[in-house]
Design a protein around this motif. Structure first.
Motif: not given
Length: 504
Positions: A197-207, A454-464, A471-474
Motif C-alpha cells: 500500500g505504498g510502504d515498501g519494499p520497492s524495486a530499488a530495495d532489491f539487487v 520493466a514496468d517497475g513492479t517486483v514479482k515475488n517480493a519479500y520483506a522484513v 518502509l520495510h527496508k532491508a
C-alpha cells in the motif's frame, strides 16, 4: 553508563553505509508517506497478486528528533516508566505516519494541512510525553536535561531533504567488522516505494547478488591468546509459530511495543510482561534444556497477496506488515570466541540488541544488517538491499552480536552502552570492556526469486517486518537476545571456547 562507545569509522565502512540509517528505540526518526495514490485509495491497501508496485511520485517526510538515545542515565527505578513513555512516542509517530498517508486529498487542497493537522498536534503530544519522562526521572532523584524538551518539535521534509544516512549522537557503528560493501539506499530513491500500500519494499530495495562485487573483509588475525572454539545450541526454527509483536527489552509492560512480529526460539515465555523469574520458568525449544535464553528476530513475509492470520492484528496488518510469514529452513545459533583474548562467561539475564529497527531513518550508527545468498556468504554481504539469489540459492540473514561487555551491567538505559563491538581490525575490546562469547545467528529461507520487471513492479517480493514508517527496508533488520542459563551452562560455553573446542 554514559561511556562513549563510538567506534572509529574507516573510509570503506563509511562508504558501505553512507546512505543507510540506525536505531531510535523510542521516539525518533523520519516519518515517510507517499503521495502517488488516489484520494480514494486506502493506506492499508496491498497490491494484488504477488507483485509489488513501484510508485513514481514524490514522498513526504516528517522528521522527529530521537529522544531514546539521549537518555543514557535513567535511574533503574524509573526505567520501566520511561520505557512506556518512549513507547508512546513510537505510537505517536506511527499514528502520525498513518494520518499523513491517508489524508492526501486534504493535503492537496490545503498547503497548511500537514502542519496544522499533523505536525502541530504531534509536537503537543510529544511535549507532554517528554514532560512525563522528566517527572518519572526526577521522582526517583535522577537528573533531567531540560534541553530534551526541545526534541518535541518535528519538521516536514521532502524526499530530497532527508537526513537519513547521517551518523547520530556518537553511537557506535555496528557493522561488526563483517563487511565493507553494501548498496546505496538513501531517501533520494524513495519516490519508488510501492509495495504494501505504498510502504515498501520497492524495486530499488532489491539487487541481483551475482552483480555485486565482493565486499567481505578479512577477519582479524588471531593472537596467541585467542579463544578459538565454538559452542552451537540447537533451538529449532520456530515451527510452532511462537509469535508476538512485543519487545520486553525495549518496551517492558507494553503490548505491541515493537509494532512488528518476532519469531521466538529458545525460551517459550517471552512477551512484554515477562520477567527474569518468568524466563527461568519458561521452558525452551533448545535441545540443551539448560539453555533458557530468548532468541528473537522480526519475521520475513512473502508479498504474495495472501492474508496472514494477523492481517487484522497489532504488529501485523494494523501496523502495515502484510503477507505470508515465512519460516526459516535453518536457524543456526553459535557462540564463537575472540581473536585477541580469552572470553568470560556471559552474565545471567544479559540483554543485547544488535542492529536497528529504525535504521532507515536514524542514521547508520547502530545498523548491523547482513543479507546474502547461500554460495555467496563469504563474498557478498548486503546492508541495505534484499538479495535476488540465483536459481538453487537461498536467502540468508546473519547476525553477529556485540562481543564486549562492560563487566557490570546486564542492560543500560538505551540498551546499547553496556555492550560494544570489538575493533574490526584487531578484535580487541574497547577499554573497560571484557570479551564475552559472541553470539552469531544464521537464518536460511526458501523464497521465490524476486523479479524486477520493466514496468517497475517486483514479482515475488519479500520483506522484513518493521515499524510502518521504516518502509520495510532491508537495513532495519535486527536481532534480540536475553541470556538465561541453568546448570552452569554459561561457564561451560566460555570454557569450551577458551579451550579451542567445537561443542554443541
Amino acid at each position: 553508563m554514559g561511556r562513549n562507545t563510538r567506534k572509529r569509522r574507516t573510509p570503506l565502512a563509511t562508504k558501505a553505509i553512507a546512505a543507510s540509517a540506525a536505531l531510535a528505540l523510542g521516539g525518533g526518526g523520519l516519518i515517510w508517506a507517499n503521495f502517488y495514490a488516489s484520494a480514494h485509495e486506502s493506506h492499508h491497501q496491498t497490491w494484488g497478486g504477488n507483485q509489488t508496485k513501484a510508485a513514481t511520485a514524490q514522498v513526504a517526510t516528517i522528521s522527529c528528533p530521537d529522544v531514546q538515545q539521549k537518555l543514557t542515565n535513567v535511574p533503574n527505578a524509573a526505567r520501566r516508566g520511561v520505557a512506556m513513555e518512549l513507547s508512546n512516542l513510537d505510537r505517536q509517530i506511527t499514528e502520525a505516519y498513518n494520518r499523513l498517508a491517508s489524508t492526501r486529498a486534504a493535503q492537496a487542497k490545503d498547503p497548511s494541512f500537514v502542519q496544522n493537522a499533523i505536525v502541530g498536534p504531534l509536537k503537543e503530544k510529544r511535549a507532554a510525553t517528554i514532560d512525563r519522562i522528566r517527572i518519572d526521572i526526577q521522582r526517583v532523584g535522577g537528573s533531567f536535561d531540560n534541553a530534551l524538551k526541545q526534541l518535541a518539535a518535528c519538521t516536514t521534509q521532502t524526499a530530497d531533504q532527508t537526513t537519513a544516512g547521517g551518523n547520530s549522537d556518537g553511537q557506535q557503528q555496528n557493522n561488526g567488522g563483517q563487511q565493507q560493501g553494501g548498496q546505496q539506499q538513501g531517501g533520494q530513491q524513495q519516490g519508488n516505494n510501492g509495495g504494501q500500500g505504498g510502504d515498501g519494499p520497492s524495486a530499488a530495495d532489491f539487487v541481483d547478488i551475482t552483480k555485486v562485487a565482493p565486499n567481505v573483509l578479512a577477519k582479524p588475525n588471531k593472537t596467541p591468546n585467542a579463544s578459538t572454539g565454538s559452542f552451537t545450541t540447537r533451538c529449532g526454527v520456530n515451527a510452532n509459530q511462537n509469535h508476538n509483536s512485543d519487545n520486553v527489552i525495549v518496551a517492558p509492560g507494553v503490548t505491541n511495543g515493537a509494532h512488528h512480529v518476532h519469531d521466538y526460539v529458545g525460551n517459550q515465555k517471552v512477551n512484554a510482561f515477562s520477567s527474569n523469574q518468568t524466563f527461568l520458568q519458561g521452558g525452551t525449544s533448545c535441545q540443551n534444556r539448560n539453555d533458557l535464553s530468548a532468541y528473537y528476530w522480526p519475521v520475513i513475509r512473502e508479498q504474495d497477496g495472501t492474508q496472514e492470520k494477523d492481517a487484522n492484528a497489532d504488529g501485523g496488518g494494523k501496523d502495515l506488515n502484510v503477507g505470508k510469514i515465512l519460516v526459516a529452513q535453518q536457524a543456526q545459533i553459535k557462540y564463537v570466541g575472540s581473536p585477541a583474548s580469552k572470553v568470560v562467561a556471559m552474565p545471567q539475564f544479559l540483554r543485547i540488541i544488535t542492529g536497528d529497527a529504525k535504521a532507515f531513518t536514524n542514521g547508520t550508527a547502530n545498523a548491523n544488517a547482513h543479507w546474502s545468498c547461500t554460495g555467496f556468504e563469504n563474498k557478498v554481504q548486503l546492508t541495505d538491499k534484499y538479495p535476488i539469489c540465483p536459481s538453487g540459492s537461498k536467502v540468508v540473514r546473519t547476525f553477529a552480536f556485540q562481543s564486549c561487555w562492560d563487566g557490570q551491567n546486564v542492560d543500560s538505559a538505551n540498551h546499547r552502552t553496556h555492550v560494544a563491538f570489538a575493533d574490526p581490525a584487531s578484535g580487541v575490546c574497547p577499554n573497560g570492556f571484557k570479551a564475552i562469547p559472541q553470539l552469531t545467528m544464521r537464518l536460511v529461507y526458501d523464497v521465490p526469486q524476486p523479479v524486477v520487471q520493466a514496468d517497475g513492479t517486483v514479482k515475488n517480493a519479500y520483506a522484513v517486518d518493521g515499524f510502518p514508517e521504516q518502509l520495510h527496508k532491508a537495513i532495519t533488520d535486527h536481532d534480540d537476545f536475553i541470556s538465561v542459563t541453568t546448570g552452569g551452562l554459561a561457564n561451560r560455553i566460555a570454557d569450551c571456547i577458551n579451550r579451542g573446542q567445537n561443542c554443541a
